[in-house]
Design an enzyme around this catalytic site. Structure first.
Site, PDB file in Angstrom:
ATOM      1  N   CYS A   2       0.829  -1.197   0.000  1.00 51.03           N
ATOM      2  CA  CYS A   2       0.000   0.000   0.000  1.00 51.03           C
ATOM      3  C   CYS A   2       0.872   1.259   0.000  1.00 51.03           C
ATOM      4  O   CYS A   2       1.895   1.321   0.662  1.00 51.03           O
ATOM      5  CB  CYS A   2      -0.958   0.094   1.185  1.00 51.03           C
ATOM      6  SG  CYS A   2      -2.057  -1.303   1.315  1.00 51.03           S
ATOM      7  N   ARG A  27       3.885  -0.247  -4.778  1.00 48.38           N
ATOM      8  CA  ARG A  27       3.652  -0.766  -3.424  1.00 48.38           C
ATOM      9  C   ARG A  27       2.369  -1.585  -3.323  1.00 48.38           C
ATOM     10  O   ARG A  27       2.119  -2.232  -2.305  1.00 48.38           O
ATOM     11  CB  ARG A  27       3.572   0.390  -2.424  1.00 48.38           C
ATOM     12  CG  ARG A  27       4.799   1.259  -2.409  1.00 48.38           C
ATOM     13  CD  ARG A  27       4.614   2.422  -1.454  1.00 48.38           C
ATOM     14  NE  ARG A  27       4.535   1.965  -0.089  1.00 48.38           N
ATOM     15  CZ  ARG A  27       5.577   1.774   0.709  1.00 48.38           C
ATOM     16  NH1 ARG A  27       6.790   2.002   0.245  1.00 48.38           N
ATOM     17  NH2 ARG A  27       5.423   1.367   1.944  1.00 48.38           N
ATOM     18  N   TRP A  74      -2.639  -2.922  -1.683  1.00 46.35           N
ATOM     19  CA  TRP A  74      -2.300  -4.339  -1.822  1.00 46.35           C
ATOM     20  C   TRP A  74      -3.101  -5.025  -0.713  1.00 46.35           C
ATOM     21  O   TRP A  74      -2.786  -4.889   0.467  1.00 46.35           O
ATOM     22  CB  TRP A  74      -0.803  -4.548  -1.629  1.00 46.35           C
ATOM     23  CG  TRP A  74      -0.332  -5.927  -1.930  1.00 46.35           C
ATOM     24  CD1 TRP A  74       0.045  -6.404  -3.151  1.00 46.35           C
ATOM     25  CD2 TRP A  74      -0.142  -7.011  -1.003  1.00 46.35           C
ATOM     26  NE1 TRP A  74       0.432  -7.719  -3.046  1.00 46.35           N
ATOM     27  CE2 TRP A  74       0.330  -8.122  -1.747  1.00 46.35           C
ATOM     28  CE3 TRP A  74      -0.341  -7.167   0.368  1.00 46.35           C
ATOM     29  CZ2 TRP A  74       0.614  -9.350  -1.156  1.00 46.35           C
ATOM     30  CZ3 TRP A  74      -0.059  -8.382   0.953  1.00 46.35           C
ATOM     31  CH2 TRP A  74       0.417  -9.453   0.198  1.00 46.35           C
ATOM     32  N   ASN A 100      -1.618   2.412   5.595  1.00 47.19           N
ATOM     33  CA  ASN A 100      -0.706   1.372   5.120  1.00 47.19           C
ATOM     34  C   ASN A 100      -0.265   0.590   6.356  1.00 47.19           C
ATOM     35  O   ASN A 100       0.263   1.172   7.291  1.00 47.19           O
ATOM     36  CB  ASN A 100       0.498   2.027   4.432  1.00 47.19           C
ATOM     37  CG  ASN A 100       1.650   1.068   4.158  1.00 47.19           C
ATOM     38  OD1 ASN A 100       2.790   1.475   4.092  1.00 47.19           O
ATOM     39  ND2 ASN A 100       1.357  -0.201   4.000  1.00 47.19           N
ATOM     40  N   GLY A 101      -0.533  -0.728   6.341  1.00 49.71           N
ATOM     41  CA  GLY A 101      -0.136  -1.543   7.486  1.00 49.71           C
ATOM     42  C   GLY A 101      -1.231  -2.528   7.840  1.00 49.71           C
ATOM     43  O   GLY A 101      -2.138  -2.783   7.031  1.00 49.71           O
ATOM     44  N   GLU A 470      18.477 -16.913  -7.396  1.00 52.17           N
ATOM     45  CA  GLU A 470      17.981 -15.597  -7.797  1.00 52.17           C
ATOM     46  C   GLU A 470      17.431 -15.624  -9.229  1.00 52.17           C
ATOM     47  O   GLU A 470      16.402 -15.014  -9.521  1.00 52.17           O
ATOM     48  CB  GLU A 470      19.101 -14.554  -7.638  1.00 52.17           C
ATOM     49  CG  GLU A 470      18.770 -13.153  -8.112  1.00 52.17           C
ATOM     50  CD  GLU A 470      17.583 -12.507  -7.391  1.00 52.17           C
ATOM     51  OE1 GLU A 470      17.074 -13.073  -6.410  1.00 52.17           O
ATOM     52  OE2 GLU A 470      17.150 -11.436  -7.848  1.00 52.17           O
ATOM     53  N   LYS A 474      13.595 -14.649 -10.051  1.00 53.28           N
ATOM     54  CA  LYS A 474      13.298 -13.555 -10.988  1.00 53.28           C
ATOM     55  C   LYS A 474      12.344 -14.041 -12.060  1.00 53.28           C
ATOM     56  O   LYS A 474      11.366 -13.393 -12.387  1.00 53.28           O
ATOM     57  CB  LYS A 474      14.629 -13.108 -11.598  1.00 53.28           C
ATOM     58  CG  LYS A 474      14.736 -11.712 -12.050  1.00 53.28           C
ATOM     59  CD  LYS A 474      15.124 -10.734 -10.955  1.00 53.28           C
ATOM     60  CE  LYS A 474      14.258 -10.825  -9.764  1.00 53.28           C
ATOM     61  NZ  LYS A 474      14.575 -10.050  -8.655  1.00 53.28           N
ATOM     62  N   GLU A 477       8.789 -14.708 -10.690  1.00 53.12           N
ATOM     63  CA  GLU A 477       8.127 -13.456 -10.293  1.00 53.12           C
ATOM     64  C   GLU A 477       7.465 -12.760 -11.475  1.00 53.12           C
ATOM     65  O   GLU A 477       6.336 -12.295 -11.366  1.00 53.12           O
ATOM     66  CB  GLU A 477       9.166 -12.459  -9.723  1.00 53.12           C
ATOM     67  CG  GLU A 477       9.466 -12.607  -8.256  1.00 53.12           C
ATOM     68  CD  GLU A 477      10.478 -11.561  -7.790  1.00 53.12           C
ATOM     69  OE1 GLU A 477      10.212 -10.900  -6.793  1.00 53.12           O
ATOM     70  OE2 GLU A 477      11.551 -11.405  -8.428  1.00 53.12           O
ATOM     71  N   HIS A 493      18.870 -36.706  -6.981  1.00 53.56           N
ATOM     72  CA  HIS A 493      18.123 -37.117  -5.791  1.00 53.56           C
ATOM     73  C   HIS A 493      16.633 -36.782  -5.900  1.00 53.56           C
ATOM     74  O   HIS A 493      15.964 -36.638  -4.888  1.00 53.56           O
ATOM     75  CB  HIS A 493      18.722 -36.468  -4.542  1.00 53.56           C
ATOM     76  CG  HIS A 493      20.129 -36.908  -4.291  1.00 53.56           C
ATOM     77  ND1 HIS A 493      20.459 -38.202  -3.965  1.00 53.56           N
ATOM     78  CD2 HIS A 493      21.298 -36.229  -4.374  1.00 53.56           C
ATOM     79  CE1 HIS A 493      21.770 -38.302  -3.832  1.00 53.56           C
ATOM     80  NE2 HIS A 493      22.300 -37.115  -4.082  1.00 53.56           N
ATOM     81  N   LYS A 591       6.323  -4.498  -3.920  1.00 53.80           N
ATOM     82  CA  LYS A 591       7.759  -4.307  -3.765  1.00 53.80           C
ATOM     83  C   LYS A 591       8.187  -4.339  -2.309  1.00 53.80           C
ATOM     84  O   LYS A 591       9.214  -4.886  -1.952  1.00 53.80           O
ATOM     85  CB  LYS A 591       8.176  -2.982  -4.388  1.00 53.80           C
ATOM     86  CG  LYS A 591       9.670  -2.781  -4.314  1.00 53.80           C
ATOM     87  CD  LYS A 591      10.187  -1.954  -5.432  1.00 53.80           C
ATOM     88  CE  LYS A 591      11.701  -2.053  -5.525  1.00 53.80           C
ATOM     89  NZ  LYS A 591      12.150  -3.350  -6.015  1.00 53.80           N
TER      90      LYS A 591
HETATM   91  C1  G6P Z   1       9.569  -8.315  -2.201  1.00 54.74           C
HETATM   92  C2  G6P Z   1      10.191  -7.818  -3.501  1.00 54.74           C
HETATM   93  C3  G6P Z   1      11.557  -8.471  -3.712  1.00 54.74           C
HETATM   94  C4  G6P Z   1      12.453  -8.217  -2.501  1.00 54.74           C
HETATM   95  C5  G6P Z   1      11.784  -8.669  -1.195  1.00 54.74           C
HETATM   96  C6  G6P Z   1      12.558  -8.193   0.013  1.00 54.74           C
HETATM   97  O1  G6P Z   1       9.240  -9.650  -2.313  1.00 54.74           O
HETATM   98  O2  G6P Z   1       9.353  -8.108  -4.596  1.00 54.74           O
HETATM   99  O3  G6P Z   1      12.167  -7.947  -4.883  1.00 54.74           O
HETATM  100  O4  G6P Z   1      13.657  -8.906  -2.666  1.00 54.74           O
HETATM  101  O5  G6P Z   1      10.475  -8.106  -1.095  1.00 54.74           O
HETATM  102  O6  G6P Z   1      12.469  -6.787   0.084  1.00 54.74           O
HETATM  103  P1  G6P Z   1      13.545  -5.855   0.754  1.00 54.74           P
HETATM  104  O7  G6P Z   1      13.014  -4.470   0.559  1.00 54.74           O
HETATM  105  O8  G6P Z   1      13.615  -6.249   2.199  1.00 54.74           O
HETATM  106  O9  G6P Z   1      14.843  -6.078   0.048  1.00 54.74           O
END
Ligand code: G6P
Length: 596
Positions: A2, A27, A74, A100-101, A470, A474, A477, A493, A591
């Site tokens: 949010c 957000r 969100w 937000n929260g 990673e 990616k 996502e 395995h 994010k």
């Molecule tokens: C969300 C984002 C990721 C990020 C993660 C941790 O899932 O989409 O890209 O790595 O949060 O966020 P931070 O701000 O703690 O790095």
């Protein structure tokens, strides 16, 4: 999770709030809304869906006023819908709130208010704030906000307006970010800087339980005992351009392309006072998402260079609840782009409670983790807008490499010459990343042929396995293709049973000493019908119709993730782009995950 914005000024608040929300959409983006203090009272427009849908609604309604609040959501409590969107009003329409929260005691508060005859319109936890504030309101909005905030358990960043005080906006926060911006033409609140950067670069960072009372002419701060206090005004040095797409199709591509620059800036700026590593016998690295993956990479680097007896990497969401074995002989490293991830904040507080020393690696200046950790190193990634991180991840790696080198030198595991050699190797990274970015054509073409895969696996060994995590994250996502990362040696395995004709196995090989091992894993999957994309710093292998390869520049094995990850980011990006997906705002994600 949010985004909120508020404005009190001389201009029309509507376009200011809508443009600000566009910058906060990363957000959360399942619904949005705006409330303006109009001549006759609050005028509210709320709409499920993307901000564009809200804009469409606003065009149809003559909304105008110089005080207002906005929200992009969100969903946590209550599905995305018009009625669950913010702002929320009290049932008498005298208080308007954006939140937000998460309010953890909302059920109890709601029941209390319902017993007094108050009727709720939504299923959200946030509406309880508006209803409670309206219930408490006794002619003074500041008093009301103090009383309301005192009754709330959980996390909040709030913007609150009241019908009876038509020029005033009150803001308060706990465990969620909130800034206050000031300008000659009005004052602002926002969840993040890009939302107001077009209007001002002068901001105050609110701390927990600090209240800002904002009008067109001034901003005053109070604590929860209603005592006024002064705060330091900070100047943001980012340019407005840094939060714009600048001609790129997506923020993600722009941010990938910025990596040579921000990696260089991080190398040049990561100069800080470090805790004395020799006082610790244990190192714990904890984070979420990609930041956790940066931690996994760094474990290999810390182990190889520092040889500490105990080095652990933990997901912050696990660390916080596991009654971790840490004490004052433990250094806990927290990695976070936003500095606001709820689980990482909780992990930090848990570590501190147990007496550990905390060191944070954070991108957002003034964020909760940056402020609360005992030591903080900032990454110089600048504002990162795309939900899937790229440049912030790359700068996290740089700080972690440099930390490992500094610690190893302090522990006498590295000679001054050895230290200088490794630092010189790191200094070559920006140029080598730029080299990869100059020749994206092959990756782009290859990725365009991968949209039909049902499953894409990523394999590697040692540090290549860490970066495979990673690459896989990616891809899933942003492309919504099923993907998993495996250590090459683990294939046999179990995972190999999933390998069939329509499978791609991205194979990373930058550890020369393990090259033949991972190549034989690649052979094993090819012989079971898979195709392989080999990302490696060797040209010993011949390409075939089953095996394609991308050659990386040479670099010390420990720093090779900084190169391989760029290929993996581009691969994911182009797969998603070829599927026509909303790359910067993938479904269901946000994010900054400020809730559990
Ligand atoms: C969300 C984002 C990721 C990020 C993660 C941790 O899932 O989409 O890209 O790595 O949060 O966020 P931070 O701000 O703690 O790095």
């Amino acid at each position: 999770m949010c985004g909120i914005i508020g404005y009190a000024g001389s201009g029309n608040a509507v376009p200011i709030i809508v443009e600000g929300l566009k910058k906060l959409e990363y957000r959360g983006y399942d619904s949005a809304g705006i409330a303006i203090r109009g001549a006759a009272g609050f005028e509210v427009v709320k709409q499920k869906g993307r901000l564009a849908a809200l804009e469409g609604r606003i065009k149809d309604s003559p909304l105008k006023g110089s005080l207002g609040i906005g929200h992009t959501r969100w969903a946590t409590h209550g599905e995305p819908s018009d009625v669950n969107s913010h702002p929320h009003l009290g049932s008498g329409s005298r208080i308007a709130v954006v939140h937000n929260g998460i309010i953890e005691n909302y059920k109890q508060l709601k029941e209390r208010l319902e017993r007094r005859g108050i009727v709720f319109a939504s299923q959200t936890d946030s509406e309880v704030i508006a209803q409670l504030a309206e219930y408490y309101y006794d002619g003074n909005l500041l008093d009301t906000v103090i009383k309301t905030a005192n009754a709330l358990e959980g996390s909040y960043a709030l913007g609150i307006m009241c019908l009876e005080e038509p020029d005033t906006l009150v803001a308060v926060k706990k465990d969620n970010p909130l800034i206050v911006g000031v300008s000659d033409t009005g004052n602002f609140i926002a969840s993040d800087i890009p939302a107001i950067l077009e209007h001002t670069n002068k901001v105050y960072y609110l701390n927990d339980k600090e209240i800002a009372v904002i009008t067109e002419k001034d901003v005053r701060f109070f604590n929860m005992d209603k005592e006024p206090f002064g705060k330091e005004l900070e100047t943001i040095t980012w340019s407005v351009d840094s939060a714009e797409k600048g001609g790129f199709a997506h923020f993600m591509l722009k941010e990938i392309m910025e990596q040579p620059k921000v990696v260089k800036e991080t190398i040049n700026s990561a100069n800080i006072e470090l805790p004395d590593i020799s006082q610790f016998n244990k190192l714990v690295i904890t984070a979420c998402g990609s930041a956790y993956n940066a931690g996994v990479v760094s474990k290999y680097v810390f182990e190889r260079l520092c040889r500490l007896p105990s080095i652990e990497v933990e997901l912050a969401s696990e660390f916080r609840y596991k009654d971790a074995v840490v004490d004052d002989k433990t250094l806990v490293i927290l990695i976070s782009q936003s500095g606001e991830t709820a689980d990482t904040i909780a992990a930090m507080r848990e570590a501190k409670n147990k007496g550990a020393v905390t060191l944070s690696i954070v991108n957002v200046v003034g964020s909760t983790i940056a402020k609360e950790a005992d030591h903080t190193i900032y990454t110089a990634a600048g504002p990162e807008i795309a939900v899937a991180t790229t440049k912030a991840f790359s700068t996290q790696l740089i700080v972690l490499y440099m930390l490992a080198i500094k610690f190893a030198a302090r522990l006498n595991r590295l000679s001054p010459e050895g230290e200088a050699e490794l630092l010189a190797e790191i200094a070559t990274l920006p140029g080598k990343i730029a080299e990869i970015l100059e020749s994206v054509d092959f990756i782009q073409k290859y990725a365009s042929e991968c949209v039909g895969y049902k499953s894409i696996f990523f394999i590697g060994r040692n540090i290549d396995y860490a970066i495979a995590l990673e690459g896989s994250l990616k891809l899933k996502e942003i492309s919504y293709i099923h993907s998993e990362a495996y250590a090459g040696g683990e294939l046999k395995h179990g995972t190999i049973s999933l390998v069939e004709e329509n499978t791609l196995v991205v194979t990373i090989s930058c550890c020369k000493r393990l090259h033949s091992k991972i190549l034989s894993n690649a052979e094993q999957v090819i012989s079971r019908g898979a195709k392989v994309l080999l990302v490696a710093n060797t040209n010993e292998v011949e390409s075939t119709d089953k095996l394609s390869q991308i050659r990386l520049p040479e670099i010390h094995e420990l720093f090779s993730p900084s190169l391989s990850v760029v290929v993996l980011q581009l691969f994911s990006y182009y797969v998603a782009a070829n599927k026509g997906l909303d790359i910067d705002k993938p479904r269901n994600l946000a994010k900054s995950v400020t809730v559990e």
